[in-house]
Design an enzyme around this catalytic site. Structure first.
Site, PDB file in Angstrom:
ATOM      1  N   ARG A  71       0.838  -1.214   0.000  1.00  0.00           N
ATOM      2  CA  ARG A  71       0.000   0.000   0.000  1.00  0.00           C
ATOM      3  C   ARG A  71       0.865   1.254   0.000  1.00  0.00           C
ATOM      4  NH1 ARG A  71      -5.371   0.475   0.780  1.00  0.00           N
ATOM      5  NH2 ARG A  71      -6.360  -1.553   0.730  1.00  0.00           N
ATOM      6  N   THR A  85     -15.334  14.667  -3.734  1.00  0.00           N
ATOM      7  CA  THR A  85     -16.783  14.821  -3.730  1.00  0.00           C
ATOM      8  C   THR A  85     -17.408  13.559  -3.139  1.00  0.00           C
ATOM      9  OG1 THR A  85     -18.736  15.141  -5.081  1.00  0.00           O
ATOM     10  CG2 THR A  85     -16.829  14.257  -6.206  1.00  0.00           C
ATOM     11  N   HIS A  86     -18.389  13.764  -2.241  1.00  0.00           N
ATOM     12  CA  HIS A  86     -18.961  12.640  -1.485  1.00  0.00           C
ATOM     13  C   HIS A  86     -20.493  12.724  -1.537  1.00  0.00           C
ATOM     14  CE1 HIS A  86     -19.014   9.467   1.497  1.00  0.00           C
ATOM     15  NE2 HIS A  86     -19.963  10.140   2.119  1.00  0.00           N
ATOM     16  N   GLY A 107      -8.029  11.144   7.194  1.00  0.00           N
ATOM     17  CA  GLY A 107      -9.148  10.330   7.656  1.00  0.00           C
ATOM     18  C   GLY A 107     -10.042   9.918   6.496  1.00  0.00           C
ATOM     19  N   ASP A 132      -8.201  14.972   4.040  1.00  0.00           N
ATOM     20  CA  ASP A 132      -7.127  14.792   5.022  1.00  0.00           C
ATOM     21  C   ASP A 132      -6.899  13.293   5.170  1.00  0.00           C
ATOM     22  OD1 ASP A 132      -9.105  13.818   6.676  1.00  0.00           O
ATOM     23  OD2 ASP A 132      -9.048  15.496   8.087  1.00  0.00           O
ATOM     24  N   ARG A 149     -10.614   4.977  -3.246  1.00  0.00           N
ATOM     25  CA  ARG A 149      -9.470   4.568  -2.424  1.00  0.00           C
ATOM     26  C   ARG A 149      -9.136   5.672  -1.432  1.00  0.00           C
ATOM     27  NH1 ARG A 149      -8.629  -0.835  -3.137  1.00  0.00           N
ATOM     28  NH2 ARG A 149      -8.709  -1.322  -5.356  1.00  0.00           N
ATOM     29  N   ILE A 150      -8.566   5.258  -0.302  1.00  0.00           N
ATOM     30  CA  ILE A 150      -8.096   6.219   0.693  1.00  0.00           C
ATOM     31  C   ILE A 150      -6.587   6.373   0.503  1.00  0.00           C
ATOM     32  CG2 ILE A 150      -7.897   6.685   3.174  1.00  0.00           C
ATOM     33  CD1 ILE A 150     -10.793   6.540   2.115  1.00  0.00           C
TER      34      ILE A 150
HETATM   35  C1  GAR Z   1     -20.163   9.987  -6.836  1.00  0.00           C
HETATM   36  O1  GAR Z   1     -21.467  10.053  -6.309  1.00  0.00           O
HETATM   37  C2  GAR Z   1     -19.135  10.256  -5.762  1.00  0.00           C
HETATM   38  O2  GAR Z   1     -19.539  11.176  -4.814  1.00  0.00           O
HETATM   39  C3  GAR Z   1     -19.023   8.900  -5.133  1.00  0.00           C
HETATM   40  O3  GAR Z   1     -18.982   8.014  -6.225  1.00  0.00           O
HETATM   41  C4  GAR Z   1     -19.817   8.564  -7.262  1.00  0.00           C
HETATM   42  C5  GAR Z   1     -19.030   8.519  -8.535  1.00  0.00           C
HETATM   43  O4  GAR Z   1     -19.853   8.685  -9.638  1.00  0.00           O
HETATM   44  N1  GAR Z   1     -17.864   8.815  -4.311  1.00  0.00           N
HETATM   45  C6  GAR Z   1     -17.835   8.151  -3.157  1.00  0.00           C
HETATM   46  O5  GAR Z   1     -18.762   7.485  -2.736  1.00  0.00           O
HETATM   47  C7  GAR Z   1     -16.519   8.261  -2.393  1.00  0.00           C
HETATM   48  N2  GAR Z   1     -16.702   7.830  -1.052  1.00  0.00           N
HETATM   49  P1  GAR Z   1     -19.251   8.882 -11.098  1.00  0.00           P
HETATM   50  O6  GAR Z   1     -18.119   7.874 -11.270  1.00  0.00           O
HETATM   51  O7  GAR Z   1     -20.392   8.600 -12.024  1.00  0.00           O
HETATM   52  O8  GAR Z   1     -18.759  10.293 -11.193  1.00  0.00           O
END
Ligand code: GAR
Length: 201
Positions: free
Chosen positions: A67, A116-117, A151, A149, A93-94
């Site tokens: 990793r 983006t979450h 986390g 960050d 991935r983190i």
């Molecule tokens: C998005 O909704 C993004 O926020 C999420 O994956 C999707 C990607 O969609 N990310 C996470 O859940 C990260 N924890 P896309 O590949 O169609 O842009």
């Protein structure tokens, strides 16, 4: 503003950044799109748009040493495109604290990483945010763009948009509505960062 975008799958949010930048609506140049998954459709979207791509796969069952090596190789690949900002857009991935500490341009300036979450953080962090929100029975969820960050989805929040949960929603319908809001939010935040409204540059 020169950016590198990381994706793991479909890359529909990436597509909205490509479209806005190519239409001249966003002062952003996508220097490259990278992935941990060589088969990510997001890489195809980037290639179709004439954007350079790279992939740095992480072996299944990788141990701590593998990793750490993956983090170094991913960082070096990102930095080879000399971005001002690194964008995680559906990158599942983190990255390590060391990755973030050493994500620096040749002149030593730190490269901020944003993500983006698909939930209103700090609620529902992790890889199943939409499923978790539905299971919890919330009536409003949404999306968050935040600085990364070390986390899991814990970095400073830059912007959020609420999205109503409807009685008939399943994970797919709710996620699609969240992604519609996410695309607008991501482009707005990128424009704000380009204008240095978040103090990240
Ligand atoms: C998005 O909704 C993004 O926020 C999420 O994956 C999707 C990607 O969609 N990310 C996470 O859940 C990260 N924890 P896309 O590949 O169609 O842009």
């Amino acid at each position: 503003m020169r950016i590198v975008v990381l994706v793991s799958g479909s890359g529909s949010n990436l597509q909205s950044v490509i479209d806005a930048s190519q239409a001249g609506d966003l002062p952003v140049e996508i220097a490259a799109v990278g992935s941990d998954n060589p088969d990510a459709y997001g890489l195809v979207r980037a290639g179709t748009a004439g954007i350079e791509t790279f992939s740095v796969p992480l072996e299944r069952g990788a141990d701590a040493e593998q990793r750490a090596d993956w983090n170094s190789r991913l960082r070096d690949a990102v930095l080879s495109y000399d971005p001002e900002v690194l964008v995680s857009s559906g990158f599942m991935r983190i990255v390590s604290a060391e990755f973030l500490d050493t994500l620096r341009r040749a002149d030593g300036r730190a490269v901020p990483m944003i993500n983006t979450h698909p939930a209103l953080l700090p609620s529902f962090p992790g890889a199943h945010a939409v499923r978790d929100a539905l299971a919890h029975g919330v009536k409003v969820t949404g999306c968050t763009v935040h600085q990364v960050d070390s986390g899991v989805d814990t970095g400073p929040i830059l912007a959020q948009t609420p999205v109503e949960v409807r009685a008939e929603d399943d994970e797919a319908t709710l996620h699609e509505r969240i992604k519609t809001a996410e695309r607008t939010l991501l482009n707005q935040v990128l424009a704000q960062i380009a204008r240095n409204e978040h103090g990240l540059r």
